[in-house]
Design a protein around this motif. Structure first.
Motif, PDB file in Angstrom:
ATOM      1  N   SER A 179       0.807  -1.224   0.000  1.00  0.00           N
ATOM      2  CA  SER A 179       0.000   0.000   0.000  1.00  0.00           C
ATOM      3  C   SER A 179       0.839   1.273   0.000  1.00  0.00           C
ATOM      4  CB  SER A 179      -0.927   0.002   1.218  1.00  0.00           C
ATOM      5  OG  SER A 179      -1.840  -1.080   1.170  1.00  0.00           O
ATOM      6  N   ASP A 180       2.040   1.244   0.612  1.00  0.00           N
ATOM      7  CA  ASP A 180       2.857   2.450   0.701  1.00  0.00           C
ATOM      8  C   ASP A 180       3.745   2.654  -0.515  1.00  0.00           C
ATOM      9  OD1 ASP A 180       1.806   2.977   3.187  1.00  0.00           O
ATOM     10  OD2 ASP A 180       3.545   2.235   4.307  1.00  0.00           O
ATOM     11  N   ILE A 181       3.889   1.652  -1.366  1.00  0.00           N
ATOM     12  CA  ILE A 181       4.874   1.722  -2.441  1.00  0.00           C
ATOM     13  C   ILE A 181       4.554   2.820  -3.461  1.00  0.00           C
ATOM     14  CG2 ILE A 181       5.996   0.430  -4.304  1.00  0.00           C
ATOM     15  CD1 ILE A 181       5.774  -2.066  -2.598  1.00  0.00           C
ATOM     16  N   PRO A 182       3.294   3.027  -3.875  1.00  0.00           N
ATOM     17  CA  PRO A 182       3.034   4.122  -4.822  1.00  0.00           C
ATOM     18  C   PRO A 182       3.520   5.480  -4.319  1.00  0.00           C
ATOM     19  CG  PRO A 182       1.152   2.659  -4.727  1.00  0.00           C
ATOM     20  CD  PRO A 182       2.072   2.221  -3.632  1.00  0.00           C
ATOM     21  N   PHE A 183       3.304   5.776  -3.028  1.00  0.00           N
ATOM     22  CA  PHE A 183       3.798   7.033  -2.469  1.00  0.00           C
ATOM     23  C   PHE A 183       5.300   7.139  -2.638  1.00  0.00           C
ATOM     24  CE2 PHE A 183       6.037   8.829   1.217  1.00  0.00           C
ATOM     25  CZ  PHE A 183       5.730  10.171   1.051  1.00  0.00           C
ATOM     26  N   PHE A 184       6.022   6.066  -2.315  1.00  0.00           N
ATOM     27  CA  PHE A 184       7.478   6.125  -2.384  1.00  0.00           C
ATOM     28  C   PHE A 184       7.986   6.212  -3.824  1.00  0.00           C
ATOM     29  CE2 PHE A 184       7.360   4.226   1.973  1.00  0.00           C
ATOM     30  CZ  PHE A 184       8.119   5.202   2.596  1.00  0.00           C
ATOM     31  N   VAL A 185       7.318   5.537  -4.758  1.00  0.00           N
ATOM     32  CA  VAL A 185       7.724   5.678  -6.162  1.00  0.00           C
ATOM     33  C   VAL A 185       7.671   7.147  -6.567  1.00  0.00           C
ATOM     34  CG1 VAL A 185       7.086   5.186  -8.553  1.00  0.00           C
ATOM     35  CG2 VAL A 185       7.091   3.337  -6.871  1.00  0.00           C
ATOM     36  N   ALA A 186       6.575   7.819  -6.247  1.00  0.00           N
ATOM     37  CA  ALA A 186       6.433   9.227  -6.593  1.00  0.00           C
ATOM     38  C   ALA A 186       7.490  10.082  -5.897  1.00  0.00           C
ATOM     39  CB  ALA A 186       5.031   9.714  -6.235  1.00  0.00           C
ATOM     40  N   ALA A 187       7.734   9.808  -4.607  1.00  0.00           N
ATOM     41  CA  ALA A 187       8.683  10.604  -3.830  1.00  0.00           C
ATOM     42  C   ALA A 187      10.114  10.421  -4.315  1.00  0.00           C
ATOM     43  CB  ALA A 187       8.573  10.229  -2.353  1.00  0.00           C
ATOM     44  N   ILE A 188      10.462   9.202  -4.719  1.00  0.00           N
ATOM     45  CA  ILE A 188      11.825   8.934  -5.179  1.00  0.00           C
ATOM     46  C   ILE A 188      12.037   9.474  -6.599  1.00  0.00           C
ATOM     47  CG2 ILE A 188      13.394   7.050  -5.840  1.00  0.00           C
ATOM     48  CD1 ILE A 188      12.151   5.482  -3.436  1.00  0.00           C
ATOM     49  N   ALA A 189      11.014   9.366  -7.426  1.00  0.00           N
ATOM     50  CA  ALA A 189      11.140   9.832  -8.806  1.00  0.00           C
ATOM     51  C   ALA A 189      11.122  11.352  -8.915  1.00  0.00           C
ATOM     52  CB  ALA A 189      10.016   9.242  -9.659  1.00  0.00           C
ATOM     53  N   ASP A 190      10.517  12.033  -7.941  1.00  0.00           N
ATOM     54  CA  ASP A 190      10.362  13.488  -8.014  1.00  0.00           C
ATOM     55  C   ASP A 190      10.379  14.056  -6.602  1.00  0.00           C
ATOM     56  OD1 ASP A 190       9.600  16.132  -8.364  1.00  0.00           O
ATOM     57  OD2 ASP A 190       7.937  15.679  -9.711  1.00  0.00           O
ATOM     58  N   ARG A 191      11.431  14.794  -6.271  1.00  0.00           N
ATOM     59  CA  ARG A 191      11.591  15.333  -4.917  1.00  0.00           C
ATOM     60  C   ARG A 191      10.401  16.198  -4.499  1.00  0.00           C
ATOM     61  NH1 ARG A 191      15.386  16.319  -1.069  1.00  0.00           N
ATOM     62  NH2 ARG A 191      15.154  18.261   0.089  1.00  0.00           N
ATOM     63  N   ARG A 192       9.739  16.825  -5.459  1.00  0.00           N
ATOM     64  CA  ARG A 192       8.614  17.695  -5.114  1.00  0.00           C
ATOM     65  C   ARG A 192       7.440  16.907  -4.544  1.00  0.00           C
ATOM     66  NH1 ARG A 192       8.081  20.302 -10.942  1.00  0.00           N
ATOM     67  NH2 ARG A 192       8.331  18.065 -11.354  1.00  0.00           N
ATOM     68  N   ARG A 193       7.452  15.599  -4.711  1.00  0.00           N
ATOM     69  CA  ARG A 193       6.346  14.752  -4.264  1.00  0.00           C
ATOM     70  C   ARG A 193       6.676  14.018  -2.951  1.00  0.00           C
ATOM     71  NH1 ARG A 193       2.508  13.202  -8.408  1.00  0.00           N
ATOM     72  NH2 ARG A 193       2.744  14.567 -10.193  1.00  0.00           N
ATOM     73  N   ARG A 194       7.542  14.575  -2.151  1.00  0.00           N
ATOM     74  CA  ARG A 194       7.943  13.895  -0.918  1.00  0.00           C
ATOM     75  C   ARG A 194       6.966  14.091   0.236  1.00  0.00           C
ATOM     76  NH1 ARG A 194      14.590  13.841  -0.854  1.00  0.00           N
ATOM     77  NH2 ARG A 194      14.737  12.506  -2.693  1.00  0.00           N
ATOM     78  N   ALA A 195       5.873  14.760  -0.041  1.00  0.00           N
ATOM     79  CA  ALA A 195       4.744  14.792   0.891  1.00  0.00           C
ATOM     80  C   ALA A 195       3.483  14.617   0.054  1.00  0.00           C
ATOM     81  CB  ALA A 195       4.691  16.099   1.668  1.00  0.00           C
ATOM     82  N   ALA A 196       2.546  13.833   0.580  1.00  0.00           N
ATOM     83  CA  ALA A 196       1.329  13.561  -0.179  1.00  0.00           C
ATOM     84  C   ALA A 196       0.230  13.097   0.755  1.00  0.00           C
ATOM     85  CB  ALA A 196       1.583  12.493  -1.248  1.00  0.00           C
TER      86      ALA A 196
END
Length: 305
Positions: free
Chosen positions: A147-164
């Motif tokens: 369940s947490d992996i989509p958040f981390f994919v976004a955060a790792i691929a784009d620093r601007r997405r490190r909060a969601a």
């Protein structure tokens, strides 16, 4: 598509905190609907993925302190290996990969270490195997694994997405603005907690009345402005009562934070890691020294982002 010889990708896999975690009821499939504000922190594993020749396997080597690597599998049951195998299957390729994972994020802590490692493997694997896939496709693959992996994919691929703000089972990820540098102190007690066990002990009264105020949205607004005082008032974790029922010693950690003068504190995710917010890094470091003296667990002063 030709395979570049020994193409290597090195990525950091950050830990996360649940600054707010609300359960909205049980789903028909037995899981819970959730709404949560997640943000990465300055505690990271490091993943190094190297492409190998077609027909080669996916191999994993662990590095790190013994207390962090002990009990972590390196075979096909590890989420990193499962992520890369899922990526190979989705892409219909037989390219191999050798992975070196340096562990710094503890397991069974509610910090998302395993999920972040898997997300980093998906991003790195897509790079070294030269797939050219968009982030959204990797998030979809990751959502099948955890369940947490989509958040981390976004955060790792784009620093601007490190909060969601995440919703559903965690597969719905909406990035939110954040102010870097908000100080936190994180304590990982000696004991760990199983996510499944904590969810299994949840009772309806743990999240009764949640239909009213949307604390997660309030927390996201506070984080976007860097208002630590307001953020402290929005802290909420509906998993904490169940975690305390399983691990009563968490009450000792809570009392230790009460003695340290932090703005607000709570469990992260399903635990057992506990964190507190502080107005300045100097105050966070002083509190970390005091918490170490109280011997409640491994203690780190770091920042959000």
């Amino acid at each position: 598509m030709p395979l570049s010889a020994s193409l290597t990708c090195r990525l950091d896999a950050p830990a996360k905190l649940n600054l707010c975690l609300e359960l909205l009821g049980r789903r028909d499939d037995g899981f819970h609907h959730l709404r949560s504000l997640m943000a990465t922190i300055g505690l990271r594993d490091t993943l190094r993925v190297t492409a190998e020749a077609p027909g080669s396997p996916v191999t994993l080597k662990l590095l790190g302190a013994p207390h962090l690597t002990r009990g972590v599998p390196t075979d096909g049951s590890n989420l990193v290996v499962r992520a890369l195998e899922s990526l190979r299957q989705e892409a219909q390729i037989d390219r191999g990969a050798s992975v070196q994972l340096t562990k710094r994020v503890p397991s069974q802590a509610g910090l998302g270490g395993g999920s972040s490692d898997a997300a980093a493997a998906l991003v790195a694997g897509a790079h070294v195997w030269e797939l050219g896939w968009p982030r959204e496709r990797l998030m979809e693959i990751g959502g099948r694994l955890g369940s947490d992996i989509p958040f981390f994919v976004a955060a790792i691929a784009d620093r601007r997405r490190r909060a969601a703000v995440v919703a559903g089972r965690g597969e719905q990820v909406t990035p939110t603005p954040w102010v870097a540098g908000l100080p936190v102190v994180v304590v990982k007690p000696a004991g760990g907690l199983s996510t499944a066990a904590v969810y299994g002990r949840c009772q309806p009264e743990d999240y009764a009345g949640v239909e009213g105020r949307d604390r997660t949205n309030d927390a996201a607004t506070a984080l976007a402005s860097g208002d630590w005082r307001r953020l402290a008032t929005t802290l909420r974790n509906h998993l904490q009562p169940a975690a305390v029922r399983l691990a009563p010693w968490l009450e000792g950690v809570r009392r230790a934070f009460d003695r340290c003068g932090c703005a607000g504190h709570q469990l992260s995710g399903s635990g057992s890691a506990y964190f507190g917010l502080f107005p300045t890094m100097s105050e966070a470091r002083r509190a970390a020294v005091r918490l170490r003296a109280l011997r409640v667990g491994q203690t780190l002063a770091t920042t959000i982002g």
